[in-house]
Each structure stands twice: as structure tokens, then as C-alpha cells.
Write an enzyme that holds these catalytic residues in place. Structure first.
Site, short mmCIF file in Angstrom:
data_model
loop_
_atom_site.label_atom_id
_atom_site.label_comp_id
_atom_site.label_asym_id
_atom_site.label_seq_id
_atom_site.Cartn_x
_atom_site.Cartn_y
_atom_site.Cartn_z
N PHE A 149 0.95 -1.11 -0.06
CA PHE A 149 -0.16 -0.03 0.06
C PHE A 149 0.91 1.17 -0.01
O PHE A 149 1.93 1.37 0.84
CB PHE A 149 -0.89 -0.02 1.20
CG PHE A 149 -2.00 -1.34 1.28
CD1 PHE A 149 -2.76 -1.63 0.36
CD2 PHE A 149 -1.79 -1.99 2.54
CE1 PHE A 149 -3.53 -2.60 0.27
CE2 PHE A 149 -2.61 -3.25 2.57
CZ PHE A 149 -3.52 -3.43 1.71
N VAL A 182 4.90 -1.02 2.86
CA VAL A 182 4.57 0.23 2.38
C VAL A 182 5.39 0.76 1.19
O VAL A 182 6.71 0.77 1.38
CB VAL A 182 4.76 1.27 3.76
CG1 VAL A 182 4.61 2.54 3.44
CG2 VAL A 182 4.25 0.83 5.03
N LYS A 183 4.61 1.29 0.42
CA LYS A 183 5.27 1.89 -0.94
C LYS A 183 5.55 3.36 -0.87
O LYS A 183 4.87 3.90 -0.27
CB LYS A 183 4.42 1.58 -1.98
CG LYS A 183 4.52 0.36 -3.03
CD LYS A 183 3.79 0.75 -4.20
CE LYS A 183 3.76 -0.42 -5.40
NZ LYS A 183 2.92 -0.35 -6.33
N VAL A 184 6.81 3.55 -1.05
CA VAL A 184 7.25 4.90 -0.86
C VAL A 184 7.95 5.33 -2.07
O VAL A 184 8.93 4.67 -2.75
CB VAL A 184 8.28 5.21 0.28
CG1 VAL A 184 9.05 6.39 0.23
CG2 VAL A 184 7.70 5.07 1.65
#
Length: 246
Positions: A74, A100-102
């Protein structure tokens, strides 16, 4: 079980990449979650918007219920470092399977490597996304070093859209990340089923595909004469079913 790469002479004996399903349509995610060949899932804000998702958290928690212990990504949507960190920690708290997508930079081109390093040091599982060059991979890999399991998503399809061969870039990325046992390279934004074969050829550990591309994978290794005949029959059947007259 894996797709039959061994039926292709140029791919025989290669290790197939893991398959991650890319999308934000919950019914499709639920269906794909029943397929043991799907190793994980990825989403992004653009896919969420296209799927009509209005409640991010409700969607994410529903998706987590159906994917089980398989990884799912996400993405934060903040563009300021402190807010990226806050959102990343919030998303990570939704489940052990969350990565976690950054994005690799903010929208003004500033590298997020300091944010990535801070989150990795805090034990946040990350999927750093939207990379397109080996230089970016080197910076991100260094920032992730020593942290928990993580992914680096190189958008090979967009590299190809820019008229460049993605294979040397993906091969260089694999080499850069080789010393980091907890980091996995994702072949992101593929454009065709053959990208699955190419990912295997360069040793890329993961490829993420939308449902329409996943549906094409069983054709890998198909006899081309048979495939040609099937195509002729498809054109004929569609013409007949349409009732065309000349």
C-alpha cells in the site's frame, strides 16, 4: 507449481520470478488470492482511483483479509518527508503482510533516501517504487541496508516506453542488490507476457502483473503454429458471431 519456462529453450533451467498481482479491484484480488501461483499483491493510488476506491483504509483492511500472509503493498500519498513517515507508519500498522510503498523521490525530484533509511531502521517493511535507473537503485539499496525485508520496484515497462532496453538496467539492478539478502527486485509495469521470461533471464526475483497480463502467462511455451491457427479461428468465429456480411 510454476509456469512452464522449461518449454522455452532460451529460458530452460532458469528460476522463475515470483508473481505479484497488481491491482485495486477487491473482487479481482479475492479471486487471485485463491490462486497458489500468486505470491503477493501490489496496489498504488492510481489503481485505487481507477477502481473507484473511496475509503483507503476500508479497502486495505478488506484486502488484507483475503490475501492472508502473502505480502501486499500500500502506497503513501504524502509529498513531504515528515508526512511520508507518518503515513508509512500508519500503513505498516495495518498488518504484518503490509509493505509500504514509498516513491523514490518527492514530486520536486528530491530523493526520499533519508526517509527510506529512517523507516527501514525502525523496522518498517518497504517497497520503494518508481525507480528507473541503476543509480537510483544503488541509493535506495544503501538506504534499505540493515532493515527488514524490502522490495525495490524498477519500472521496466516505462523504461521501454521511453525507447530504452530495460534488460541492462534490470541486470545492473540485480547486481547492485546482490549483497543484500533481504532485498528483492520487482520488475514493475510489465507490458507483455514475455517480460516474465526476461525477468527470469536477468535473475529478477519478482514481477508484478495486472490481471490481464496474468491471464496471458499460460501461453508461454505454446507451439507457434498452433497459436497461429487459434488466432485464425478467433478472427473467423468473431466475424461469424457478429453477423457481418459483404
Amino acid at each position: 507449481m510454476t509456469y512452464p519456462l522449461d518449454r522455452l529453450p532460451q529460458a530452460g533451467g532458469l528460476t522463475p520470478p515470483q508473481l505479484f498481482a497488481d491491482g485495486a479491484d477487491l473482487p479481482t484480488i479475492s479471486k487471485l488470492a485463491e490462486d497458489p501461483m500468486i505470491d503477493g499483491f501490489t496496489t498504488n493510488p492510481t489503481l485505487l482511483a481507477k477502481a473507484g476506491v473511496s475509503d483507503y483504509e476500508a479497502f486495505a483492511r478488506s484486502a488484507l483479509e483475503v490475501v492472508g500472509d502473502r505480502p501486499i503493498s500500500f502506497e503513501v500519498f504524502a509529498d513531504e518527508p515528515a508526512e511520508i513517515v507518518r503515513q508509512a507508519r500508519l500503513l505498516a500498522g495495518w498488518g504484518d503482510a503490509v509493505f509500504v510503498k514509498v516513491p523514490v523521490t518527492t514530486t520536486d525530484g528530491t530523493s526520499t533516501h533519508d526517509v527510506v533509511a529512517e523507516l527501514a531502521a525502525d523496522g518498517v517493511q518497504l517497497n520503494v517504487t518508481a525507480l528507473m535507473t541503476p543509480r537510483q537503485v544503488a541509493v535506495v539499496s544503501a538506504a534499505l541496508a540493515g532493515g527488514p525485508p524490502s522490495y525495490i520496484s524498477v519500472f521496466a515497462g516505462r523504461v521501454a516506453d521511453a525507447g530504452r532496453d530495460p534488460l541492462p538496467i534490470m541486470a545492473a539492478s540485480v547486481a547492485i542488490m546482490a549483497a543484500e539478502a533481504d532485498q528483492r527486485l520487482i520488475w514493475a509495469s510489465p507490458r507483455e507476457a514475455y517480460n516474465y521470461v526476461q525477468a527470469a533471464q536477468v535473475g529478477c526475483q519478482v514481477i508484478t502483473m495486472t490481471a490481464d497480463l496474468l491471464a496471458k502467462l499460460p501461453t508461454i511455451g505454446k507451439d507457434l503454429d498452433e497459436f497461429s491457427l487459434d488466432t485464425v479461428a478467433m478472427f473467423r468465429n468473431d466475424a461469424v458471431a457478429s453477423g457481418y456480411r459483404l
